[in-house]
Design an enzyme around this catalytic site. Structure first.
Site, PDB file in Angstrom:
ATOM      1  N   ASP A  33       0.837  -1.211   0.000  1.00 59.91           N
ATOM      2  CA  ASP A  33       0.000   0.000   0.000  1.00 59.91           C
ATOM      3  C   ASP A  33       0.867   1.254   0.000  1.00 59.91           C
ATOM      4  O   ASP A  33       1.964   1.252   0.554  1.00 59.91           O
ATOM      5  CB  ASP A  33      -0.901  -0.034   1.251  1.00 59.91           C
ATOM      6  CG  ASP A  33      -2.039   0.970   1.150  1.00 59.91           C
ATOM      7  OD1 ASP A  33      -2.343   1.436   0.024  1.00 59.91           O
ATOM      8  OD2 ASP A  33      -2.622   1.306   2.191  1.00 59.91           O
ATOM      9  N   HIS A  50       2.294   3.367  -8.957  1.00 63.74           N
ATOM     10  CA  HIS A  50       2.137   1.930  -9.248  1.00 63.74           C
ATOM     11  C   HIS A  50       3.330   1.423 -10.058  1.00 63.74           C
ATOM     12  O   HIS A  50       3.841   0.338  -9.832  1.00 63.74           O
ATOM     13  CB  HIS A  50       0.835   1.676 -10.008  1.00 63.74           C
ATOM     14  CG  HIS A  50      -0.384   2.053  -9.219  1.00 63.74           C
ATOM     15  ND1 HIS A  50      -0.549   1.698  -7.908  1.00 63.74           N
ATOM     16  CD2 HIS A  50      -1.495   2.767  -9.562  1.00 63.74           C
ATOM     17  CE1 HIS A  50      -1.708   2.162  -7.465  1.00 63.74           C
ATOM     18  NE2 HIS A  50      -2.297   2.812  -8.447  1.00 63.74           N
ATOM     19  N   LEU A 144      11.783 -20.026  -4.651  1.00 60.64           N
ATOM     20  CA  LEU A 144      10.696 -19.169  -4.143  1.00 60.64           C
ATOM     21  C   LEU A 144       9.439 -19.297  -5.007  1.00 60.64           C
ATOM     22  O   LEU A 144       9.516 -19.245  -6.230  1.00 60.64           O
ATOM     23  CB  LEU A 144      11.155 -17.700  -4.159  1.00 60.64           C
ATOM     24  CG  LEU A 144      10.069 -16.676  -3.792  1.00 60.64           C
ATOM     25  CD1 LEU A 144       9.807 -16.679  -2.289  1.00 60.64           C
ATOM     26  CD2 LEU A 144      10.466 -15.273  -4.248  1.00 60.64           C
TER      27      LEU A 144
HETATM   28  C1  FPP Z   1      -2.201   0.076  -3.309  1.00 62.30           C
HETATM   29  O1  FPP Z   1      -1.685   1.385  -3.193  1.00 62.30           O
HETATM   30  C2  FPP Z   1      -1.576  -0.565  -4.464  1.00 62.30           C
HETATM   31  C3  FPP Z   1      -2.244  -1.188  -5.470  1.00 62.30           C
HETATM   32  C4  FPP Z   1      -3.695  -1.297  -5.537  1.00 62.30           C
HETATM   33  C5  FPP Z   1      -1.497  -1.751  -6.603  1.00 62.30           C
HETATM   34  C6  FPP Z   1      -0.394  -2.645  -6.187  1.00 62.30           C
HETATM   35  C7  FPP Z   1       0.504  -2.913  -7.320  1.00 62.30           C
HETATM   36  C8  FPP Z   1       1.846  -2.799  -7.264  1.00 62.30           C
HETATM   37  C9  FPP Z   1       2.597  -2.427  -6.058  1.00 62.30           C
HETATM   38  C10 FPP Z   1       2.700  -3.104  -8.408  1.00 62.30           C
HETATM   39  C11 FPP Z   1       2.612  -4.555  -8.702  1.00 62.30           C
HETATM   40  C12 FPP Z   1       3.733  -5.029  -9.401  1.00 62.30           C
HETATM   41  C13 FPP Z   1       3.767  -6.122 -10.142  1.00 62.30           C
HETATM   42  C14 FPP Z   1       5.054  -6.682 -10.450  1.00 62.30           C
HETATM   43  C15 FPP Z   1       2.596  -6.792 -10.691  1.00 62.30           C
HETATM   44  P1  FPP Z   1      -2.696   2.621  -3.313  1.00 62.30           P
HETATM   45  O2  FPP Z   1      -2.838   2.982  -4.731  1.00 62.30           O
HETATM   46  O3  FPP Z   1      -3.991   2.307  -2.624  1.00 62.30           O
HETATM   47  O4  FPP Z   1      -1.912   3.722  -2.524  1.00 62.30           O
HETATM   48  P2  FPP Z   1      -2.534   4.917  -1.674  1.00 62.30           P
HETATM   49  O5  FPP Z   1      -3.127   4.290  -0.442  1.00 62.30           O
HETATM   50  O6  FPP Z   1      -1.347   5.758  -1.374  1.00 62.30           O
HETATM   51  O7  FPP Z   1      -3.539   5.601  -2.526  1.00 62.30           O
END
Ligand code: FPP
Length: 253
Positions: A33, A50, A144
């Protein structure tokens, strides 16, 4: 005469201490997050966070391989994330392909096995195909296991499991009398996987957000304010160190 070296031998260099085996969680689940906030803090669009999140995934996968973690489950896209603007959803759902296009060869050479959990049928074809290709190419690896939770929601998973189980009961493949926790677990997307030993959530929030509700019953939780794109090997090792000091009693004494 051989001397028994205590596990917490603080005289050792920090590095060798940190990479010592034993008490390393077998299965680590991560709620990644804070991408949106990371981007906003820099005056960038949320999707930049992201994309930067991929770099953190690469670092943590490498650290997990080094620490001999057996399973790493990453909450990549939840069943609730469809509520986000379509442009953001489109970017997130392209990340698996972007990541695998660049890193699959390296993952293969590091003996990593790719897997996925979630309601994959509702994902765009390009996401499904990229993941399926990686699953097929890494099927025989026994290092892994890297699990992407994609269109994953725990309540959806439990309902799906109940429906499948009900069908088996109707076809007399299972009787209600023999149903127990172990048999029920086999209907979950995580079938065959040990439950996570450690859950890490970055980004400062302290909630589960519909992630692995059944499987986390006895998991140790570790929260950090660090935003996912800034999460590095240092924080990951810190989480592992704290895990090692926890006493897991599973309801006993
Ligand atoms: C939550 O942060 C994050 C997500 C919903 C997306 C997670 C995806 C990634 C970290 C990249 C994935 C990588 C691969 C290799 C597939 P948020 O957007 O809710 O953050 P915020 O709380 O700051 O708004």
């Amino acid at each position: 005469m051989s001397m028994k070296i205590p596990f917490f031998n603080y005289k050792q260099s920090k590095e060798s201490f940190r990479y010592m085996e034993g008490h390393t969680p077998e299965h680590i689940a991560i709620i990644m997050d804070g991408n949106g906030r990371w981007a906003r803090k820099r005056g960038l669009p949320r999707v930049a966070g992201h994309k930067e999140g991929i770099s953190a995934v690469v670092k943590i996968v490498k650290a997990a391989v080094k620490c001999k973690v057996k399973i790493l489950t990453l909450y990549t896209f939840s069943t609730e994330n469809w509520k986000r603007p379509k442009t953001e959803v489109d970017v997130i759902l392209r990340l698996p392909k972007e990541f695998l296009q660049v890193y699959l060869p390296e993952l293969i050479s590091n003996n990593v096995r790719i897997e996925a959990i979630g309601d994959m049928g509702k994902l765009p074809a390009h996401t499904r195909e990229a993941i399926q290709y990686a699953i097929d190419r890494t099927r025989d690896n026994d290092g892994l296991q890297l699990n992407f939770a994609l269109n994953y929601g725990s309540r959806n998973e439990i309902l799906h499991a109940i429906k499948e189980m009900y069908a088996d009961i109707n076809e007399a493949k299972l009787s209600l009398d023999e149903l127990d926790e172990q048999k029920f677990s086999k209907y979950l997307y995580t079938e065959g996987l040990p439950e996570p030993d450690l859950l890490i959530r970055t980004g400062g929030e302290k909630r589960l957000s519909n992630f692995l509700l059944w499987q986390l019953a006895y998991t140790e939780f570790w929260f950090t304010d660090v935003l996912w794109p800034d999460f590095s090997e240092k924080e990951f090792l810190h989480a592992l160190e704290e895990y090692r000091q926890r006493k897991r009693r599973y309801g006993g004494i």
